[in-house]
Design an enzyme around this catalytic site. Structure first.
Site, PDB file in Angstrom:
ATOM      1  N   LYS A 160      16.533  -8.458  36.053  1.00  0.00           N
ATOM      2  CA  LYS A 160      15.614  -7.922  37.060  1.00  0.00           C
ATOM      3  C   LYS A 160      16.325  -7.816  38.415  1.00  0.00           C
ATOM      4  CE  LYS A 160      11.231  -9.794  35.317  1.00  0.00           C
ATOM      5  NZ  LYS A 160      10.538  -8.494  35.175  1.00  0.00           N
TER       6      LYS A 160
ATOM      7  N   ASP B 133      14.076  -7.541  29.018  1.00  0.00           N
ATOM      8  CA  ASP B 133      13.033  -7.901  29.989  1.00  0.00           C
ATOM      9  C   ASP B 133      11.634  -7.690  29.402  1.00  0.00           C
ATOM     10  OD1 ASP B 133      11.943  -8.797  32.328  1.00  0.00           O
ATOM     11  OD2 ASP B 133      12.352  -6.969  33.475  1.00  0.00           O
TER      12      ASP B 133
ATOM     13  N   GLU C 114      10.233  -9.258  27.114  1.00  0.00           N
ATOM     14  CA  GLU C 114      10.340 -10.454  26.266  1.00  0.00           C
ATOM     15  C   GLU C 114       8.990 -11.057  25.902  1.00  0.00           C
ATOM     16  OE1 GLU C 114      10.304 -10.494  29.460  1.00  0.00           O
ATOM     17  OE2 GLU C 114       8.941 -12.156  29.851  1.00  0.00           O
TER      18      GLU C 114
ATOM     19  N   ARG D  66       6.161  -9.734  24.934  1.00  0.00           N
ATOM     20  CA  ARG D  66       5.595  -9.219  23.687  1.00  0.00           C
ATOM     21  C   ARG D  66       6.334  -9.784  22.477  1.00  0.00           C
ATOM     22  NH1 ARG D  66       6.959  -3.229  25.744  1.00  0.00           N
ATOM     23  NH2 ARG D  66       6.668  -4.351  27.705  1.00  0.00           N
TER      24      ARG D  66
HETATM   25  N1  BES Z   1       6.964 -10.562  33.262  1.00  0.00           N
HETATM   26  C1  BES Z   1       7.170  -9.174  33.327  1.00  0.00           C
HETATM   27  C2  BES Z   1       5.939  -8.385  33.773  1.00  0.00           C
HETATM   28  C3  BES Z   1       5.412  -8.661  35.157  1.00  0.00           C
HETATM   29  C4  BES Z   1       5.669  -7.773  36.183  1.00  0.00           C
HETATM   30  C5  BES Z   1       4.603  -9.735  35.409  1.00  0.00           C
HETATM   31  C6  BES Z   1       5.144  -7.990  37.428  1.00  0.00           C
HETATM   32  C7  BES Z   1       4.081  -9.969  36.680  1.00  0.00           C
HETATM   33  C8  BES Z   1       4.354  -9.084  37.687  1.00  0.00           C
HETATM   34  C9  BES Z   1       7.577  -8.622  31.957  1.00  0.00           C
HETATM   35  O1  BES Z   1       8.266  -9.495  31.144  1.00  0.00           O
HETATM   36  C10 BES Z   1       8.473  -7.451  32.201  1.00  0.00           C
HETATM   37  O2  BES Z   1       9.491  -7.641  32.781  1.00  0.00           O
HETATM   38  N2  BES Z   1       8.047  -6.277  31.776  1.00  0.00           N
HETATM   39  C11 BES Z   1       8.798  -5.096  31.984  1.00  0.00           C
HETATM   40  C12 BES Z   1       8.741  -4.281  30.723  1.00  0.00           C
HETATM   41  C13 BES Z   1       9.681  -3.109  30.718  1.00  0.00           C
HETATM   42  C14 BES Z   1      11.107  -3.600  30.595  1.00  0.00           C
HETATM   43  C15 BES Z   1       9.338  -2.218  29.561  1.00  0.00           C
HETATM   44  C16 BES Z   1       8.174  -4.324  33.136  1.00  0.00           C
HETATM   45  O3  BES Z   1       6.951  -4.292  33.237  1.00  0.00           O
HETATM   46  O4  BES Z   1       8.907  -3.788  33.951  1.00  0.00           O
HETATM   47 ZN    ZN Z   2       7.857 -11.528  31.455  1.00  0.00          ZN
HETATM   48 ZN    ZN Z   3      10.333  -9.539  31.425  1.00  0.00          ZN
END
Ligand code: BES
Ligand code: ZN
Ligand code: ZN
Length: 496
Positions: A276, A346, A348, A350
């Site tokens: 991230k 990222d 992860e 799911r």
């Molecule tokens: N934990 C994050 C989602 C998240 C984003 C939670 C903002 C709280 C606030 C999750 O694991 C994630 O990183 N999701 C990615 C998925 C993408 C790589 C398809 C996302 O939403 O960017």
């Molecule tokens: Zn996450």
């Molecule tokens: Zn994530």
């Protein structure tokens, strides 16, 4: 905060008395001992009502000094809005406004009537909402400053006007709802180094011990035995051992008809190899918000002991990068036997939930609710106001949405049309863990649905609602404990 019942406000050794005023009813009815208090203050309240400086608008706050004419230092005249619109949501907010006002004024002891709106007596629902409001608004996250600021939490709340057993049962229930929510808030606010998967498991064991739940904490060896390749893959980059946390509450004589509550328990999400950006990455300490909501709900369920069966499952791990970490392109095999092509490490949550929901089914769950801070996309779609929901069973979701209506937690359904499933097809595995830019929350939910199969299921994406940078009606900035109250409302209704 101690809560006690008194027959009269003005006899209470409190710092703040409260009088409730409905909009457009300067002649009453009033909630509280308006005439006694008003007389002692040389009719200050009635004059302000007459001059319309006090209107009774919902959550209008007017603070009056008593200059020694009453035991309390100040009197809060609280606007309650229109009498015939005064419902449970309004009660909850009024109660929270009282506590927030007292805290701002550093008045630690409050005496207030309990509000009854247009009802003759305080109903169970009003009493419950009142208790929720006061205990939710009294929550504080202490933090870790070496020189702590003095706490503003209330010491005592004296309630007058409690007129039935039903109302006192409501107060107890509301207290239990708030305590579960505050537990979830506490866990989410705790930084990742102080709430590792092991710490999370220990917290769950404490809840289990407090309420006599059966519990089970799976370690890496157990996960290998069960073939939980999803949780193991996500955990592989971390020095912290992952834990599959399980609590069982059996409220019925037989272990049938079991509700599975499954919560994402990523105690810190760096994104892994698909790392991230640095900005705001600290907020990824909140990525166990789904698991925290599940544990919070179990705390409340333990206090209320409804006649239902619930299994709570929290796959807990960090998502880190490093030499042993899982990688884009990897194909992993989950406990279900289904394979996943990892296209982004990222995504992860799911993956761990794939094993989480399957394990819940293995333990007998025949209905499942999963909760997760799953996608940034849900924040784009619904902001920080509304939790996104998906289901494979509309009847199940409509029961749940009715409960959300009662608790006031906002939930909105997203579609699950088959066309979206095309996006998560993989050429080398049963399913891919990302589905492209469009409909990111939907494809994430559908991914989890793949592992739930035909079991009635609700998915709740709380990425936007679990943690707020601003204060809310019912609590301070930071973790909200969202969905705990609705989960419990749903669970207890199943018992009726
Ligand atoms: N934990 C994050 C989602 C998240 C984003 C939670 C903002 C709280 C606030 C999750 O694991 C994630 O990183 N999701 C990615 C998925 C993408 C790589 C398809 C996302 O939403 O960017
Ligand atoms: Zn996450
Ligand atoms: Zn994530």
């Amino acid at each position: 905060m101690k809560v006690e019942f008194l027959s009269s406000q003005v006899s209470a050794e409190a710092d703040l008395y409260v009088v409730g005023v409905y909009q457009g009813s300067s002649e009453g009815p009033f909630e509280g001992e308006l005439s006694t208090i008003d007389e002692r203050l040389s009719n200050a309240i009635t004059s302000l009502l007459k001059s319309e400086e006090i209107t009774g608008k919902a959550n209008e706050v007017t603070l009056l000094h008593t200059f020694g004419k009453l035991a309390a230092k100040k009197v809060l005249v609280l606007g309650l809005g229109e009498l015939d619109k005064y419902d449970e949501q309004a009660v909850r907010k009024s109660a929270a406004t009282i506590v927030k006002t007292a805290r701002k004024e550093k008045l630690a002891k409050v005496a207030s009537p309990i509000f009854k709106g247009a009802n003759d007596q305080v109903s169970y629902g009003f009493a419950k909402a009142f208790a929720e409001g006061i205990h939710l608004a009294n929550y504080e996250f202490e933090g870790y400053n070496s020189k702590r600021e003095e706490s503003t939490c209330l010491d005592a709340f004296y309630i007058t006007g409690l007129d039935s057993d039903e109302a006192s049962r409501g107060l107890d229930a509301g207290h239990a709802y708030a305590e579960g929510t505050n537990l979830a808030r506490q866990l989410v606010n705790t930084p990742g180094n102080l709430l590792t998967p092991t710490d999370f498991a220990n917290q769950a064991l404490e809840v289990a011990k407090r309420h006599g739940f059966e519990s089970e904490i799976l370690d890496v060896e157990d996960m290998k035995r069960f073939g939980m390749g999803g949780l193991l893959a996500v955990a592989s980059g971390s020095q912290q051992p992952p834990k599959m946390i399980v609590l069982k509450y059996q409220g019925k004589s037989e272990w049938t008809d079991v509700l599975g509550l499954v919560g994402k328990g990523i105690t810190f999400d760096t994104g892994g190899i698909s790392i991230k950006p640095a900005a705001d990455m600290d907020l990824m300490k909140t990525d166990m918000g789904g698991g925290a909501a599940v544990l919070g709900a179990m705390e409340t369920i333990g206090r209320l002991k409804p006649a239902v069966n619930v299994v709570a499952v929290i796959p807990a791990t960090e998502n880190m990068s490093g030499g042993a970490a899982y990688k884009p392109g990897d194909v992993i095999t989950t406990m279900s036997g289904k394979t996943i092509e990892v296209l982004n490490t990222d995504a992860e949550g799911r993956i761990v939930l794939a094993d989480g929901v399957f394990y819940a089914k293995h333990l007998g769950a025949n209905r499942i609710i999963d909760l997760a801070t799953l996608t940034g996309a849900v924040v784009i779609a619904l902001g920080d106001v509304t939790t996104g929901a998906m289901t494979n069973n509309d009847e199940f979701l409509s029961e749940f949405l009715a409960c959300a209506g009662t608790t006031g937690e906002k939930v909105w359904q997203l579609p699950t049309f088959d066309e979206y499933k095309e996006q998560i097809k993989s050429s080398v595995a049963d399913v891919a863990n990302i589905g492209g830019r469009g409909a990111g929350s939907i494809t994430a939910g559908l991914f989890i649905g793949t592992f739930v199969e035909d079991t009635p299921w609700i998915h709740l994406d709380i990425a936007g609602t679990a943690y707020l940078k601003k204060e809310t009606d019912l609590g301070p900035k930071g973790a909200t404990g969202v969905m705990v109250r609705t989960l419990v409302e749903f669970t207890t209704q199943q018992a009726e």
